[in-house]
Design a protein around this motif. Sequence first.
Motif, short mmCIF file in Angstrom:
data_model
loop_
_atom_site.label_atom_id
_atom_site.label_comp_id
_atom_site.label_asym_id
_atom_site.label_seq_id
_atom_site.Cartn_x
_atom_site.Cartn_y
_atom_site.Cartn_z
N LEU A 126 -40.48 -37.29 -58.29
CA LEU A 126 -39.99 -38.28 -57.63
C LEU A 126 -40.84 -39.65 -58.06
O LEU A 126 -40.24 -40.57 -58.41
CB LEU A 126 -40.36 -38.21 -55.85
N LEU A 127 -42.10 -39.49 -58.18
CA LEU A 127 -42.97 -40.53 -58.60
C LEU A 127 -42.67 -41.16 -59.93
O LEU A 127 -42.61 -42.25 -60.53
CB LEU A 127 -44.43 -40.33 -58.66
N ALA A 128 -42.18 -40.11 -61.10
CA ALA A 128 -41.72 -40.44 -62.28
C ALA A 128 -40.45 -41.36 -62.14
O ALA A 128 -40.29 -42.26 -63.05
CB ALA A 128 -41.63 -39.29 -63.03
N ARG A 129 -39.74 -40.98 -61.28
CA ARG A 129 -38.49 -41.51 -61.18
C ARG A 129 -38.53 -43.10 -60.69
O ARG A 129 -38.10 -43.94 -60.85
CB ARG A 129 -37.55 -40.91 -60.12
N LEU A 130 -39.52 -43.16 -59.60
CA LEU A 130 -39.93 -44.32 -59.02
C LEU A 130 -40.51 -45.32 -59.88
O LEU A 130 -40.18 -46.65 -59.91
CB LEU A 130 -40.77 -44.03 -57.78
N ALA A 131 -41.41 -44.96 -60.71
CA ALA A 131 -42.18 -45.64 -61.85
C ALA A 131 -41.06 -46.39 -62.64
O ALA A 131 -41.30 -47.72 -63.03
CB ALA A 131 -42.91 -44.88 -62.45
N VAL A 132 -39.79 -45.96 -62.84
CA VAL A 132 -38.79 -46.58 -63.68
C VAL A 132 -38.00 -47.44 -62.89
O VAL A 132 -37.76 -48.52 -63.14
CB VAL A 132 -38.06 -45.45 -64.33
#
Length: 297
Positions: free
Chosen positions: A109-115
């Motif tokens: 989830l955090l990887a997606r939010l960073a983008v």
Amino acid sequence: MIDLSALRSLLAVHQHGSVVAAAHALGYTPSAVSQQVKRLERQQGRPLLERVGRGVVLTDVGRLLAERGSAVLDELESLSNLGRDGSRPQGPFHLATFATANRGLVAPLLARLAVEAPELRVTVVEADPRDVVLQVARGTADAGLVHDWESVHLEIPPGVDAALLLTDRADLVVHRDHPLAARTSVTPRDLVQEQWVCTPAGSICHDWLVAMFAGHALRPELRYIDHEYASHLALAAAGVAVALVPRMGRGPLPPEVVTVPVVDPVPERRVQLVWRRATTDHPARRLLHDLLVDVVG
């Protein structure tokens, strides 16, 4: 005018059943909660709490004030979000979660939010699901990931909403040379003589394990207590204990162990996202929910 801090203290007593529990939920001392309720009583000119045995309950006026006050506080929180840019989630966002969700859901989830929302500053804190719900209810967390089991349900307080994300299953983990390693399934009756490693008493997973055996009028031998499932796997790999380990966030298993499905009952848990109802339209919360659904899918 009603003191909003005092109103929150009265609501906490109403939700949690005592001044001490309310103080714990709010992060105050019991004395501070009592003083705030007394200040509210002076404003209203009527008692809001009455003593019953060693505890307290809300009077009729206190209950009415708590019920109407809850709606007022929710509306105020909704109004505070009106000025936010609905298309660009930004600023701080506090997510409370549990350990296996950190590994299985939050990391991707955090990887997606960073983008997709680089201006959103997400902080993550791990806690037992019961504590996660309390953090969300009292506003110290913007949203939370929680789980509960078939016979150990999580209480969701008024003003907090929940959405099911997935159903996760736990398996028995044993050493590959264990007599049960070749079984296609086991029941609690097959496991009552085993030495177990489990999470500490008071955690929801510990309560589920005990409840699983209680359904057969049995008592497991809980020899080793540890918060981390990685430790549970290590003890099973050493051949000194068996463990019940969820699949979500489990990671690679040591080569020394195998998993065996458990039946009667099947250990399944619901994984849910929780948030305060007043923040339903918050852009960051909506994006978080949408991305979690994608991660699960």
